[in-house]
Design a protein around this motif. Structure first.
Motif, PDB file in Angstrom:
ATOM      1  N   ASP A   1       0.826  -1.201   0.000  1.00  0.00           N
ATOM      2  CA  ASP A   1       0.000   0.000   0.000  1.00  0.00           C
ATOM      3  C   ASP A   1       0.865   1.257   0.000  1.00  0.00           C
ATOM      4  O   ASP A   1       0.569   2.233  -0.703  1.00  0.00           O
ATOM      5  CB  ASP A   1      -0.931  -0.009   1.206  1.00  0.00           C
ATOM      6  CG  ASP A   1      -1.915   1.145   1.205  1.00  0.00           C
ATOM      7  OD1 ASP A   1      -2.479   1.443   0.129  1.00  0.00           O
ATOM      8  OD2 ASP A   1      -2.120   1.749   2.259  1.00  0.00           O
TER       9      ASP A   1
ATOM     10  N   ALA B   1       1.756   4.784  -3.228  1.00  0.00           N
ATOM     11  CA  ALA B   1       1.877   6.237  -3.142  1.00  0.00           C
ATOM     12  C   ALA B   1       2.964   6.765  -4.071  1.00  0.00           C
ATOM     13  O   ALA B   1       3.001   7.962  -4.363  1.00  0.00           O
ATOM     14  CB  ALA B   1       2.165   6.652  -1.703  1.00  0.00           C
TER      15      ALA B   1
ATOM     16  N   ARG C   1      -7.013   4.410  -3.121  1.00  0.00           N
ATOM     17  CA  ARG C   1      -5.964   5.215  -3.752  1.00  0.00           C
ATOM     18  C   ARG C   1      -6.449   5.881  -5.041  1.00  0.00           C
ATOM     19  O   ARG C   1      -5.720   6.665  -5.644  1.00  0.00           O
ATOM     20  CB  ARG C   1      -4.753   4.343  -4.066  1.00  0.00           C
ATOM     21  CG  ARG C   1      -4.000   3.839  -2.841  1.00  0.00           C
ATOM     22  CD  ARG C   1      -3.102   4.896  -2.269  1.00  0.00           C
ATOM     23  NE  ARG C   1      -2.298   4.391  -1.154  1.00  0.00           N
ATOM     24  CZ  ARG C   1      -1.405   5.124  -0.491  1.00  0.00           C
ATOM     25  NH1 ARG C   1      -1.219   6.385  -0.837  1.00  0.00           N
ATOM     26  NH2 ARG C   1      -0.732   4.617   0.524  1.00  0.00           N
TER      27      ARG C   1
END
Length: 226
Positions: A51, A55, A80
């Motif tokens: 996860d 980003a 996201r």
């Protein structure tokens, strides 16, 4: 060696029956045996790392979650901002992901369907495949990994079980646990073989992260389109 179709049929039957019960418990919060608790801890740690890697991607567009299970990573992708196609070989897993997407308010961002890896044809910006290829020995691992790479427009995230003597010993010991507590059989592969497969498929390894939690030993890898 099993024929490809026979191997897939066995995995489908397992993860649509006893395997669904076992793995949905691991993915949940109920008390577990020592072996399965270590698997839960390792799996959760792996998802958390994956996860954070999201980003560091380009602005999100499409994602393909292969072997979505009960939808844990599909939900992370949707949060996201990705439009997610969640696929699994087992109908019960697909149904569980559909329920999770609906409950989380992401039914419009997550499309769920039953499919095996080789039937997938639509590429995606991010392709994720966690704890799926560990069930396939070479040369099936190489064939399926190559196909996943071909579907990858930018980033491939996957896990594999790296070969080492300690891991082999742990899983041999695990085989002696009572059947109700036993780990799922996995296939180990050497690191250099994985790197070679990805390189031939036009991907470059960007980073990797070993996840070690007693009976959960995988390497999480991010490979990007060259």
């Amino acid at each position: 060696m099993l024929e490809v179709s026979q191997h897939k049929a066995q995995l489908r039957d397992y993860f649509n029956g006893l395997g669904f019960e076992r793995w949905s418990a691991i993915y949940g919060n109920a008390p577990l045996s020592l072996v399965r608790q270590s698997i839960r801890e390792g799996h959760n740690r792996m998802l958390a790392v994956a996860d954070t890697w999201l980003a560091d991607q380009p602005p999100p567009t499409t994602a393909l979650d292969v072997g979505c299970g009960v939808g844990l990573f599909s939900l992370m992708l949707a949060r996201r901002g990705y439009r997610v196609r969640a696929v699994d070989i087992a109908p019960q897993m697909v149904a569980a992901t559909q329920r999770a997407a609906l409950e989380a308010g992401f039914a419009d961002r997550i499309e769920c369907c039953e499919a095996d890896i080789e039937s997938l044809q639509e590429p995606a910006q991010v392709v994720a495949c966690f704890d799926v290829l560990i069930h396939y020995p070479q040369p099936l691992f190489g064939q399926l990994c190559t196909h996943l790479a071909q579907l990858t427009e930018h980033t491939l995230l996957l896990t594999y079980a790296p070969y080492n003597s300690l891991l082999a010993a742990l899983h041999w010991i695990g085989g002696w646990f009572p059947h109700s507590q036993r780990r799922t059989e996995i296939q180990m592969i050497r690191d250099r073989e994985v790197m070679a497969i990805l390189t031939r498929a036009g991907l470059r390894v960007h980073r990797l992260h070993p996840i070690r939690s007693r009976f959960y030993h995988v390497t999480l890898i991010e490979a990007r389109r060259i």
